[in-house]
Structure formats: structure tokens, C-alpha cells
Design an enzyme around this catalytic site. Sequence first.
Site, PDB file in Angstrom:
ATOM      1  CG  ASP A 101     -34.670 -12.646 -12.982  1.00 40.54           C
ATOM      2  OD1 ASP A 101     -35.244 -13.266 -13.894  1.00 40.54           O
ATOM      3  OD2 ASP A 101     -34.481 -13.130 -11.850  1.00 40.54           O
ATOM      4  CB  SER A 156     -36.511 -19.308  -9.247  1.00 49.82           C
ATOM      5  OG  SER A 156     -37.507 -19.041 -10.191  1.00 49.82           O
ATOM      6  CG  HIS A 207     -34.287 -16.629 -13.445  1.00 53.19           C
ATOM      7  ND1 HIS A 207     -34.963 -15.954 -12.448  1.00 53.19           N
ATOM      8  CD2 HIS A 207     -34.655 -17.941 -13.301  1.00 53.19           C
ATOM      9  CE1 HIS A 207     -35.705 -16.796 -11.756  1.00 53.19           C
ATOM     10  NE2 HIS A 207     -35.531 -18.005 -12.248  1.00 53.19           N
TER      11      HIS A 207
END
Length: 434
Positions: free
Chosen positions: A369, A282, A408
Site C-alpha cells: 500500500d 482508507s 491501496h
Amino acid sequence: MQVRISGSQILLQSSHEPQARPKAAPSASETPPLQHDPPGETPSSLTLKAGSCPSGARCSSRTSSMAFSQNMSDAPRPCSFLNRPLSRQTVAGFTAPSLRRKGLWFRLRKILLCVLGLYVAIPFLIKLCPGIQAKLIFLNFVRVPYFIDLKKPQDQGLNHTCNYYLQPEEDVTIGVWHTVPAVWWKDAQGKDQMWYEDVLATSHPIILYLHGNAGTRGGDHRVELYKVLSSLGYHVVTFDYRGWGDSVGTPSERGMTYDALHVFDWIKARSGDNPVYIWGHSLGTGVATNLVRRLCERETPPDALILESPFTNIREEAKSHPFSVIYRYFPGFDWFFLDPITSSGIKFANDENVKHISCSLLILHAEDDPVVPFQLGRKLYNIAAPSRSFRDFKVQFIPFHSDLGYRHKYIYKSPELPRILREFLGKSEPGRQH
């Protein structure tokens, strides 16, 4: 005739006298023709007497009726139950629904006006205070899970992990976890920091993990990934950037990158010829590409770069983030929300960095995601793949179908992950000790 009024009924009872007599005024000892209840009380019964004539003459029913009418008309109206005001309950019965609707609408309108005012005020507040946008990107003040002691990684099930602290700069201290391969968990019991540093020089490869925003190095999904990588025979070194967890300092893109560089150099100084891979997740992918670009520029690249749920750059990510949905079509969205990010010195330009990276690149991204859209990871791969800097290295993109539900941060759950890493990194038998 005797007339009795009881409640809402009027009863007339006639009594015939031998002879009609003229009506005489009642004396002080006689009962008045109409008795009134005290003011404020409901009349329970009223008694009228007609036909009481001094002469003893008989009164006809008509005469009695006229006498009753006269008596009724002479009665004080405020005391008459026929003319008293409607009771409070009666008024409420007729007006309460409309009053309730009016009050509800007034409260609803007030709430809507407050929400609208806040909606309009937030963009101006962010524009005037760019530091707010930086806080929203880093989210370092969100420490989840709460109430964990980062000095005790064993409380999170990592009983082969050591916690220690490094100092990248003056007044900056970062907390570090080092998890050894699972095959050594028995040997690791009770060992000190020196032992953990020494085993970095063994033949097991090392992964430097750079986590995303919010939380700490003790986040649940992060701990689960450490366990998976450790079971595959990797050392895992991770840390909290300055301003996160128990690390001391003020967050910034430059500071986060420098922290990562310091930890990488610390690992290389102790790992000998062991491969060192960098894994970013991320927001950590932005730190990872910043770090690797710098390492490549000084000609000390890592052995491979792994990007999990990456984006192209922070402006595109902020525009695609679910939090921005309610403002995405707000007039001047870029000026209000994206320009303050740039003015704060935050870029995390993965799309630019990959053009200057010369090492193998693996991109992992789940199609479902909700935080970093899948198309941003695909776009980054399309930028990196034809880049001249990767012509001698592998560039691979691994999508995970939305039916798997990895979203995610749950790619570590994939049973295919060990095979993917083994094939890409050229890892020998997982868990093998040399």
C-alpha cells in the site's frame, strides 16, 4: 604589368614595354588603379594596372611590385576586403555555443529559484490558512471518474441498484446507492425506491460501505467491490458524504460521522433483525471507527466492523503519506503541517476509537500500500487486539503479500476475499436466497 585581385587571390601579370617611363597621373578617362565595390558589398574583383608610363619606358617587375604596394597602401581601408569587419555568421560561429550555455544556465537558475521560493512558501501558506490542509485531506473537489451521472448507477454496470437521497440535517442532502444481492438482479429491474427499502428486511445481511477521500460513490474500484459483495449475497448501501459527489454540504469530520450515523439508523429502521456490518476504506476507516464508537456508547453496536487499509490517526497518516516526503525533514514539519490539521478539528483517531469498540473487528491491508503504509494497519491491530473492549469478540488482521499487487484499493480482486468474509462473518452459503 597587370595585377588582378579576385576573391582572396592576387595575380600579377607582367608585360614588358620597350622602355621604362615615369609614372603619370591617371587622366579622367583612364581606369583608376584600384576599383572599390560599393560600401556594404563584398569585393568580387579588383584590378590594378602598373607600368603605364607616358614615356613608354619599360617597367621592371620590381617597379611594378612597388607601384602595386603603393597603390594598395593608398587604398581606403574600410573598403578593403582584407580589413572589413568579421561577418555576422563568423561572429556567431565563434560565440554561439558560449552564449547558448550562458542563456541556458540563466533560465535554469531562474527556474530553480522559483521552485525553491515555492517550496519555502507552501509551509507558511498552509500554516496561515489551515483550510488548505483540510481540503488536501478530504480531496472532495476531486471528482473521478468525470462526467458520470450518479443518478444512474446502471451506467456503471449496477443494474440492480437504486439511487435516492437522504437529508441528515437541514441544508444537507446526501446521495445514496442501494445494491441488492445479485440473485435478485432480475427482480430488481424497473423497481422503485419503495421496493428496495422493503427488501432490506429480507434475510440477507447488509454492508454499509464508507468510502475514502477523493472521488465519489461511483469510483471504479468502489463499484467493483459492490459487485463482489453483491455476488456474495450482501445488500450494499453506500453514500457520498456531504460535499462529495452530488451531496450537498460542507465537509468536516463531525459532519461525515453524522451522515454515516444517519444512514445506519435509516438502515436499521428497515432491516429488521438482519445483520448490519460496517466497512470503511482508507479515510472511511476514520469515519467508521467514529461511527462504531458512538454506536457502542449508545449500546447499539453493529454486528461487525471491517477496516480496509486503515491508519492509526490522521497525524501519523499525514506524516507517512507520500505527498509529505519532500517536507518530512523540513524544520518545524509538525508545526507547519500537522498542527493545522488538529486546529481544523480533524483527528480521525482510530487508535483511540478501537479502545471503545465492542464488536468483531477485521482489518485488511496490502503490504504494498503506497498511500496508507502497511505498518500503520499492523500498529492499529496491535493496539486493538489486547484491548479489553474486544475480549468477547474476534479481532483479526489479514495481510496481503506485496507480490499480489493489491496496493491501496484493489483488495477486492483477491480470490480469497469471499472465504475470508465467510469465515469471519459466519456467512452461510454465498448467494443463497432465504
